[in-house]
Scaffold this active site. Structure first.
Site: not given
Ligand code: NAP
Length: 235
Positions: A125, A138
């Site tokens: 992140s 986080y």
């Molecule tokens: P997202 O749309 O919420 O996707 C996250 C995915 O991870 C969802 O499919 C979720 O499943 C799954 N997940 C959560 N807990 C889990 C577990 N214990 N075991 C298996 N799968 C699990 O979020 P995103 O924004 O795409 O984030 C993806 C990654 O990028 C994350 O690691 C996040 O911290 C990082 N990130 C994102 C941003 C951003 O701007 N979006 C910025 C910095 C970092 P459910 O939906 O079923 O819970």
């Protein structure tokens, strides 16, 4: 054809990565809490549970052979003033974001060691560059993922395995929109765009492009790196 596992591949960034790697010609299995029913390469596994990861991996190997590409994208955020975070809440954020990377990487590693080749990309992140108030659990977990990336790169380089991290910043996913809706962003996505040097929100495809490069053959001399993909919000 190489086989990849993308955790968190059912949504947002993980979904974008899985789609990109498939279009690049890899077999891609995803692991999630709620895998889509219409994708027969989507497996259910909680990344914080090593037994569920092992069971899902056995099924993936039986179908697609050894896994030599791993993208750890599953993650959960958390938003609370530090003194109000209960220890179980702290633990859950660490368990999914950090221990999840530990369990999945340890489970997949034997295939890479046997092949003498592997690619691991950890999605951390941009908050690890900047800090982020009310997200101490986080930011701690994701900072540890960056550290783990560097340590593993040194340890696994001699075995032909590269390990890099991509810390995304401000990517348009369900996680970002949930934060916007809960008014946790300190302004709307549109307002943030005006403060972003490239003047747009990031897309899962932006992160997927970085991953596609890092797992490629020609990126074999790149390891232990933290490649920010954030539109210039963190330099
Ligand atoms: P997202 O749309 O919420 O996707 C996250 C995915 O991870 C969802 O499919 C979720 O499943 C799954 N997940 C959560 N807990 C889990 C577990 N214990 N075991 C298996 N799968 C699990 O979020 P995103 O924004 O795409 O984030 C993806 C990654 O990028 C994350 O690691 C996040 O911290 C990082 N990130 C994102 C941003 C951003 O701007 N979006 C910025 C910095 C970092 P459910 O939906 O079923 O819970």
């Amino acid at each position: 054809m190489k086989t990849a596992v993308v955790t968190g591949g059912a949504s947002g960034i993980g979904l974008g990565i899985a789609q990109r790697l498939r279009s690049d010609g890899l077999h891609v299995a995803t692991m999630d809490l709620n895998p889509p029913v219409d994708d027969d390469l989507a497996y259910r596994a909680d990344v914080s549970d090593p037994e569920e990861i092992a069971a899902a991996l056995t099924a993936v190997r039986d179908r697609l052979g050894p896994v030599t590409v791993l993208v750890n994208a599953a993650g959960v955020d958390g938003f609370k003033r530090f003194q109000n975070i209960s220890f179980p809440e702290w633990q859950r954020v660490i368990e999914v974001n950090l221990h999840g990377v530990f369990h999945t990487t340890q489970a997949v590693l034997p295939d890479m060691l046997a092949a003498g080749w592997g690619r691991i990309v950890n999605i951390s992140s941009s908050s690890t560059h900047s800090g982020q108030p009310f997200m101490s659990h986080y930011v701690s977990a994701k900072s540890a993922v960056n550290g783990l990336t560097k340590a593993l790169a040194l340890e696994l380089g001699p075995s032909g395995i590269t390990v890099n991290a991509v810390p995304p910043g401000f990517i348009d996913t369900p996680m970002l929109r949930r934060s916007e809706e809960a008014r946790r962003l300190g302004g709307s996505v549109e307002e943030h765009i005006q403060r972003t040097p490239v003047r747009r929100v990031g897309t899962p495809g932006d992160i997927a492009a970085a991953c596609a490069f890092l797992i490629s053959e020609e990126a074999g001399y790149i390891t232990g790196q933290i490649l920010g993909v954030n539109g210039g919000r963190n330099t």
